[in-house]
Design an enzyme around this catalytic site. Structure first.
Site, PDB file in Angstrom:
ATOM      1  N   LYS A   1       0.854  -1.186   0.000  1.00  0.00           N
ATOM      2  CA  LYS A   1       0.000   0.000   0.000  1.00  0.00           C
ATOM      3  C   LYS A   1       0.890   1.237   0.000  1.00  0.00           C
ATOM      4  O   LYS A   1       1.490   1.578   1.006  1.00  0.00           O
ATOM      5  CB  LYS A   1      -0.932   0.047   1.202  1.00  0.00           C
ATOM      6  CG  LYS A   1      -2.013   1.098   0.975  1.00  0.00           C
ATOM      7  CD  LYS A   1      -2.584   1.701   2.218  1.00  0.00           C
ATOM      8  CE  LYS A   1      -1.701   2.711   2.875  1.00  0.00           C
ATOM      9  NZ  LYS A   1      -1.437   3.931   2.070  1.00  0.00           N
TER      10      LYS A   1
ATOM     11  N   CYS B   1      14.155   9.971   7.220  1.00  0.00           N
ATOM     12  CA  CYS B   1      13.983   9.598   8.629  1.00  0.00           C
ATOM     13  C   CYS B   1      15.288   9.599   9.430  1.00  0.00           C
ATOM     14  O   CYS B   1      15.305   9.898  10.605  1.00  0.00           O
ATOM     15  CB  CYS B   1      13.371   8.212   8.686  1.00  0.00           C
ATOM     16  SG  CYS B   1      14.299   7.027   7.686  1.00  0.00           S
TER      17      CYS B   1
ATOM     18  N   GLY C   1       6.879   4.579   8.410  1.00  0.00           N
ATOM     19  CA  GLY C   1       6.092   5.806   8.465  1.00  0.00           C
ATOM     20  C   GLY C   1       6.267   6.478   9.809  1.00  0.00           C
ATOM     21  O   GLY C   1       7.271   6.264  10.511  1.00  0.00           O
TER      22      GLY C   1
ATOM     23  N   ALA D   1       1.489   6.637  13.590  1.00  0.00           N
ATOM     24  CA  ALA D   1       0.816   5.551  12.856  1.00  0.00           C
ATOM     25  C   ALA D   1       1.385   4.200  13.284  1.00  0.00           C
ATOM     26  O   ALA D   1       0.652   3.212  13.416  1.00  0.00           O
ATOM     27  CB  ALA D   1       0.978   5.754  11.354  1.00  0.00           C
ATOM     28  N   GLY D   2       2.696   4.169  13.534  1.00  0.00           N
ATOM     29  CA  GLY D   2       3.337   2.924  13.973  1.00  0.00           C
ATOM     30  C   GLY D   2       2.738   2.402  15.267  1.00  0.00           C
ATOM     31  O   GLY D   2       2.534   1.191  15.441  1.00  0.00           O
TER      32      GLY D   2
ATOM     33  N   THR E   1       5.801   7.710  13.724  1.00  0.00           N
ATOM     34  CA  THR E   1       5.713   6.992  14.998  1.00  0.00           C
ATOM     35  C   THR E   1       4.256   6.882  15.445  1.00  0.00           C
ATOM     36  O   THR E   1       3.835   5.846  15.967  1.00  0.00           O
ATOM     37  CB  THR E   1       6.589   7.702  16.047  1.00  0.00           C
ATOM     38  OG1 THR E   1       7.951   7.613  15.594  1.00  0.00           O
ATOM     39  CG2 THR E   1       6.479   7.057  17.420  1.00  0.00           C
TER      40      THR E   1
ATOM     41  N   GLU F   1      10.609  15.573  15.510  1.00  0.00           N
ATOM     42  CA  GLU F   1      10.984  15.370  14.108  1.00  0.00           C
ATOM     43  C   GLU F   1      10.294  16.450  13.277  1.00  0.00           C
ATOM     44  O   GLU F   1       9.070  16.551  13.288  1.00  0.00           O
ATOM     45  CB  GLU F   1      10.520  13.982  13.655  1.00  0.00           C
ATOM     46  CG  GLU F   1      10.904  13.680  12.232  1.00  0.00           C
ATOM     47  CD  GLU F   1      10.459  12.292  11.788  1.00  0.00           C
ATOM     48  OE1 GLU F   1       9.273  11.978  11.924  1.00  0.00           O
ATOM     49  OE2 GLU F   1      11.320  11.526  11.304  1.00  0.00           O
TER      50      GLU F   1
ATOM     51  N   GLU G   1       9.392   0.722  11.057  1.00  0.00           N
ATOM     52  CA  GLU G   1      10.471   1.689  10.804  1.00  0.00           C
ATOM     53  C   GLU G   1       9.852   3.068  10.941  1.00  0.00           C
ATOM     54  O   GLU G   1       9.094   3.493  10.067  1.00  0.00           O
ATOM     55  CB  GLU G   1      11.026   1.509   9.384  1.00  0.00           C
ATOM     56  CG  GLU G   1      11.666   0.162   9.125  1.00  0.00           C
ATOM     57  CD  GLU G   1      13.025   0.028   9.769  1.00  0.00           C
ATOM     58  OE1 GLU G   1      13.507   0.992  10.395  1.00  0.00           O
ATOM     59  OE2 GLU G   1      13.611  -1.053   9.660  1.00  0.00           O
TER      60      GLU G   1
HETATM   61  P1  NAD Z   1       2.474   8.224   7.844  1.00  0.00           P
HETATM   62  O1  NAD Z   1       2.654   7.411   9.055  1.00  0.00           O
HETATM   63  O2  NAD Z   1       1.467   9.298   7.850  1.00  0.00           O
HETATM   64  O3  NAD Z   1       2.097   7.285   6.595  1.00  0.00           O
HETATM   65  C1  NAD Z   1       2.901   6.217   6.193  1.00  0.00           C
HETATM   66  C2  NAD Z   1       2.050   5.196   5.479  1.00  0.00           C
HETATM   67  O4  NAD Z   1       1.158   4.581   6.399  1.00  0.00           O
HETATM   68  C3  NAD Z   1       1.146   5.767   4.403  1.00  0.00           C
HETATM   69  O5  NAD Z   1       1.047   4.807   3.369  1.00  0.00           O
HETATM   70  C4  NAD Z   1      -0.185   5.955   5.121  1.00  0.00           C
HETATM   71  O6  NAD Z   1      -1.281   5.952   4.229  1.00  0.00           O
HETATM   72  C5  NAD Z   1      -0.189   4.748   6.033  1.00  0.00           C
HETATM   73  N1  NAD Z   1      -0.905   4.902   7.306  1.00  0.00           N
HETATM   74  C6  NAD Z   1      -1.021   5.994   8.080  1.00  0.00           C
HETATM   75  N2  NAD Z   1      -1.685   5.704   9.211  1.00  0.00           N
HETATM   76  C7  NAD Z   1      -1.967   4.379   9.165  1.00  0.00           C
HETATM   77  C8  NAD Z   1      -2.644   3.471  10.052  1.00  0.00           C
HETATM   78  N3  NAD Z   1      -3.133   3.878  11.222  1.00  0.00           N
HETATM   79  N4  NAD Z   1      -2.735   2.177   9.682  1.00  0.00           N
HETATM   80  C9  NAD Z   1      -2.228   1.746   8.514  1.00  0.00           C
HETATM   81  N5  NAD Z   1      -1.609   2.557   7.623  1.00  0.00           N
HETATM   82  C10 NAD Z   1      -1.476   3.863   7.956  1.00  0.00           C
HETATM   83  O7  NAD Z   1       3.928   8.779   7.484  1.00  0.00           O
HETATM   84  P2  NAD Z   1       4.367   9.726   6.285  1.00  0.00           P
HETATM   85  O8  NAD Z   1       4.028  11.140   6.635  1.00  0.00           O
HETATM   86  O9  NAD Z   1       3.876   9.187   4.996  1.00  0.00           O
HETATM   87  O10 NAD Z   1       5.963   9.519   6.297  1.00  0.00           O
HETATM   88  C11 NAD Z   1       6.809  10.277   7.080  1.00  0.00           C
HETATM   89  C12 NAD Z   1       7.209   9.544   8.341  1.00  0.00           C
HETATM   90  O11 NAD Z   1       7.821   8.299   8.000  1.00  0.00           O
HETATM   91  C13 NAD Z   1       8.248  10.278   9.147  1.00  0.00           C
HETATM   92  O12 NAD Z   1       7.926  10.209  10.518  1.00  0.00           O
HETATM   93  C14 NAD Z   1       9.531   9.509   8.887  1.00  0.00           C
HETATM   94  O13 NAD Z   1      10.499   9.620   9.883  1.00  0.00           O
HETATM   95  C15 NAD Z   1       9.027   8.123   8.751  1.00  0.00           C
HETATM   96  N6  NAD Z   1      10.002   7.317   8.007  1.00  0.00           N
HETATM   97  C16 NAD Z   1      10.704   6.333   8.670  1.00  0.00           C
HETATM   98  C17 NAD Z   1      11.668   5.608   7.995  1.00  0.00           C
HETATM   99  C18 NAD Z   1      12.448   4.522   8.684  1.00  0.00           C
HETATM  100  O14 NAD Z   1      13.006   3.684   7.973  1.00  0.00           O
HETATM  101  N7  NAD Z   1      12.529   4.474   9.984  1.00  0.00           N
HETATM  102  C19 NAD Z   1      11.914   5.856   6.665  1.00  0.00           C
HETATM  103  C20 NAD Z   1      11.201   6.865   6.026  1.00  0.00           C
HETATM  104  C21 NAD Z   1      10.226   7.587   6.713  1.00  0.00           C
END
Ligand code: NAD
Length: 477
Positions: free
Chosen positions: A175, A285, A227, A231-232, A229, A384, A249
């Site tokens: 996705k 990130c 993504g 959402a994680g 933290t 961040e 991640e």
């Molecule tokens: P995000 O968490 O908003 O979205 C990431 C993905 O998850 C998207 O596809 C989104 O549609 C999906 N999503 C969001 N909430 C969800 C949920 N509750 N359940 C299932 N899916 C969900 O993040 P973003 O704004 O797209 O990306 C930026 C973030 O990602 C930053 O915090 C960055 O640090 C982090 N990031 C981490 C790494 C790593 O390897 N540690 C790498 C790149 C980015």
């Protein structure tokens, strides 16, 4: 020109979407629409998971060398289209072409070939039992993987999941983020053209709700997420309830520790400093956005970082000379500007940037910005920001530098800058983080990548990254 798709790449074929909702992609450079694709709804995601489940037994049972051959063919075709991938990514998320053509264009094929090599390596091991007899330890694929990917490095982060999962014998439903669906469709087309068996790799474009639907789906065996933290945490809760394996991640606020013997000649270190602190417009990130500087060299370090940020060429991401492009969305720019305003309100001094670049009335640009005269407790030092913003914080001695580096909710990346590699390594050992570089930083496919604390759970890359897609089974012979 607007790129349009009318059907969804589900289960190895192009099919009409179950719903009529569309995702519109807007250029962060021009604010004009550049693409429109159908959004997948829950019924489409169900169909994708069903296709992945149906494809799993045959994919699992193929000889590893056969799976590896598929991965290598896939890599060849991606490589043949690498310039297109770089351009499509850059046009959607504002990643400068100079970065996209090095990472987004090259990393996926590199990962596919690396994991093709590991797939062909031995998957079982015989151990002599302490109680007698032999024990065969098998590594079996975990099953159907839901891979949820952010917009900042959509191809690289996608393939950090796809390549090891496919190599291990899993099937994958990806996705992508709504902001970067066009490269995901290009990927789906390439997978089909490369002859990957139907259902082995499927793409379902959609937003948060579709992601949540997949995470909780009864047909999914493992979730791999990159993504935020926030959402994680939500995903971890669902996976905890379901006892479903998950790799997370997440975000970062890594420290760039400048030791007192560091040589800070931008002519020598400028390229490495860029990758470690500002790459992809600060939307990476692992960036070391908290610069820790020895107090007696503080003014000099602030000057170096100010000059460094000021020297960046800001412009359209598709221009090959651009170092800093626009932020991905208006919402992201607003967020970054709010962080800068908070830094000012807390009394931090802006030494360069802090606003929008002059002469750009279109596009979501923010000037590369440096904050000085700020402590490690300030919001700009702790949160961040995910934009081209660096904070330079003074420390008294090495002990305090290590303490400050570790005084963070996150622990993903980091760097130590020093003329003495042994000393830098001693400091690097003491930093609580998943990865750290000495006078440079670049995640390598051969080494595990991931975070501690709020930066996540589990590791991608390296053989450890593939282990995350395998279950161990002991057979007492
Ligand atoms: P995000 O968490 O908003 O979205 C990431 C993905 O998850 C998207 O596809 C989104 O549609 C999906 N999503 C969001 N909430 C969800 C949920 N509750 N359940 C299932 N899916 C969900 O993040 P973003 O704004 O797209 O990306 C930026 C973030 O990602 C930053 O915090 C960055 O640090 C982090 N990031 C981490 C790494 C790593 O390897 N540690 C790498 C790149 C980015």
């Amino acid at each position: 020109m607007i790129t349009r798709y009318d059907s969804l790449p589900l289960g190895g074929d192009w099919v009409a979407p179950a719903t009529r909702t569309t995702i519109r992609v807007v250029s962060p450079n021009t604010e004009e629409p550049i693409g429109e694709v159908p959004a997948a709804g829950p019924a489409d995601a169900d169909a994708a998971v069903a296709a992945a489940r149906a494809a799993f037994p045959a994919w699992r049972d193929r000889a590893p060398a056969e799976r590896a051959a598929h991965l290598r063919r896939f890599a060849d075709l991606i490589e043949a289209r690498k310039d297109r991938f770089a351009e499509v990514v850059s046009s959607q998320n504002g990643m400068p072409m100079a970065v996209a053509s090095q990472l987004e264009a090259l990393y996926p094929a590199l990962l596919l070939r690396y994991y093709a090599g590991l797939a062909a390596a031995q998957q079982e091991e015989n151990r002599q039992g302490l109680l007698g007899g032999t024990i065969k330890v098998l590594r079996e694929p975990v099953g159907v993987v839901a891979a949820i990917v952010p917009w900042n490095f959509p191809q690289t982060l996608g393939f950090m999941k796809i390549a090891p999962a496919l190599a291990a014998g899993c099937t994958v439903v990806v996705k992508p983020s709504p902001e970067t669906v066009l490269d995901a469709f290009l990927l789906a087309r390439t997978a089909i053209d490369a002859g990957l068996p139907p259902g082995v790799l499927t793409i379902v474009p959609g937003g948060r709700d579709l992601g949540a639907h997949l995470v909780a789906h009864p047909g999914v065996d493992k979730v791999a997420f990159t993504g935020s933290t926030a959402a994680g945490r939500e995903i971890a809760q669902t996976c905890g309830r379901l006892l479903r394996p998950v790799t997370l991640e997440l975000g970062g606020k890594s420290a760039a520790i400048v030791l007192d013997d560091a040589e800070l000649d931008l002519g020598t270190i400028g390229g490495d400093l860029f990758v470690a602190t500002l790459a992809n417009n600060g939307q990476t990130c692992f960036l070391g956005t908290r610069v820790l500087a020895p107090r007696h060299r503080y003014a000099e370090v602030v000057d170096v970082f100010t000059e460094f940020a000021r020297s960046m060429s800001v412009g359209d991401s598709l221009d090959p000379g651009t170092q800093i492009g626009p932020l991905v969305t208006a919402r992201q720019r607003d967020r970054v500007e709010a962080c800068i305003a908070r830094g000012r309100a807390e009394g931090a001094r802006v030494t360069t940037g802090g606003g929008r670049p002059a002469g750009r009335d279109r596009g979501w640009f923010v000037e590369p910005t440096v904050f000085a005269d700020v402590g490690n407790e300030a919001a700009v030092s702790r949160e961040e920001i995910f934009g081209p913003v660096l904070t330079v914080i003074p420390y008294r001695d090495e002990e305090e530098a290590v303490r400050m580096a570790n005084d963070s909710d996150y622990g993903l990346g980091g760097t130590v800058w020093s003329a003495d590699a042994d000393r830098a390594l001693r400091v690097a050992r003491r930093v609580r983080t998943g990865t750290i570089g000495i006078n440079r930083y670049m995640p390598d496919p051969a080494a595990p990548f991931g975070g501690v604390k709020a930066s996540g759970i589990g590791r991608e890359l390296g053989p450890e990254g593939m282990a995350g897609y395998q279950q161990l089974k002991s057979v007492y012979c």
